[in-house]
Scaffold this active site. Structure first.
Site, mmCIF file in Angstrom:
data_model
loop_
_atom_site.group_PDB
_atom_site.id
_atom_site.type_symbol
_atom_site.label_atom_id
_atom_site.label_comp_id
_atom_site.label_asym_id
_atom_site.label_seq_id
_atom_site.Cartn_x
_atom_site.Cartn_y
_atom_site.Cartn_z
ATOM 1 N N VAL A 174 44.925 8.533 26.134
ATOM 2 C CA VAL A 174 46.338 8.728 26.421
ATOM 3 C C VAL A 174 46.425 9.472 27.747
ATOM 4 C CG1 VAL A 174 48.532 9.596 25.535
ATOM 5 C CG2 VAL A 174 46.724 8.943 23.936
ATOM 6 N N GLU A 228 55.593 10.332 32.723
ATOM 7 C CA GLU A 228 56.753 11.102 33.140
ATOM 8 C C GLU A 228 57.615 11.571 31.975
ATOM 9 O OE1 GLU A 228 58.851 8.710 35.957
ATOM 10 O OE2 GLU A 228 57.195 8.689 37.373
ATOM 11 N N HIS A 263 56.573 11.241 25.734
ATOM 12 C CA HIS A 263 55.820 10.309 24.899
ATOM 13 C C HIS A 263 54.355 10.744 24.770
ATOM 14 C CE1 HIS A 263 54.918 6.484 22.988
ATOM 15 N NE2 HIS A 263 53.919 6.317 23.830
ATOM 16 N N PHE A 312 36.868 12.680 16.398
ATOM 17 C CA PHE A 312 37.951 12.567 17.377
ATOM 18 C C PHE A 312 37.378 12.277 18.758
ATOM 19 C CE2 PHE A 312 41.153 14.286 20.301
ATOM 20 C CZ PHE A 312 42.322 13.744 19.780
ATOM 21 N N ARG A 355 35.263 11.089 32.406
ATOM 22 C CA ARG A 355 34.791 11.417 31.059
ATOM 23 C C ARG A 355 34.389 10.177 30.254
ATOM 24 N NH1 ARG A 355 37.882 14.851 33.331
ATOM 25 N NH2 ARG A 355 37.822 17.063 32.835
#
Length: 163
Positions: A90, A94, A97, A122, A136
């Site tokens: 994710v 802007e 959400h 996770f 990452r």
């Protein structure tokens, strides 16, 4: 924790529990697939390096990050897996959400770990930019998927010890 001085992929497979005979499921979000596919490959690579057979590593694709917990719940209910890895990405936009999605997935994975006997790992990157995610997911910080694969092996091993 990912830092400039720590490579997430820096693990010695000989020091990890053996994956031989373990069944691991990876729930992979299709959203930001460049990143999630790289995370999945990192997890799969370390599992294979530790002795997992290709047919014992299952990939389940879902449309987005919020859908990860539904698929992981169904996999937990099946009782077929020694561990499940929740893989998503994710990236801050802007609107709020980002906050809602991150909170939903984090809470969902936590609830699955409390509700079921199968450990759910996770592996959802929540970054400000795509560049941070790339760093990452096989970039300068290694691969968070590799770290999730290591965690899955350790937690599946712990589950066997604790019964």
């Amino acid at each position: 924790m990912a830092t400039a001085g720590h490579n997430l992929s820096d693990f010695n497979p000989d020091e990890l529990p053996k994956a031989t005979g373990m069944r691991i499921a990876c729930v992979v979000s299709e959203w930001n697939s460049e990143i999630t596919n790289a995370l999945y490959q990192g997890a799969r690579d370390i599992l294979m390096a530790c002795g997992a057979a290709g047919h014992d590593v299952t990939q389940v694709k879902v449309p987005g990050a919020v859908e990860i917990t539904y698929a992981a719940k169904k996999l937990c209910e099946s009782q077929k897996y020694d561990a499940i890895i929740a893989i998503g990405n994710v990236i801050q936009g802007e609107t709020k959400h980002f906050d809602f999605v991150c909170q939903s997935v984090t809470h969902g994975v936590t609830e699955l770990n409390l509700q079921f006997d199968t450990p759910v790992i996770f592996c959802v990157l929540t970054d400000n930019t795509i560049e941070q995610s790339r760093a990452r997911a096989g970039g300068i910080h290694g691969n968070k998927g590799t770290e999730a694969g290591v965690a899955a092996l350790k937690m599946a091993g712990l589950r066997k010890i604790l019964g």
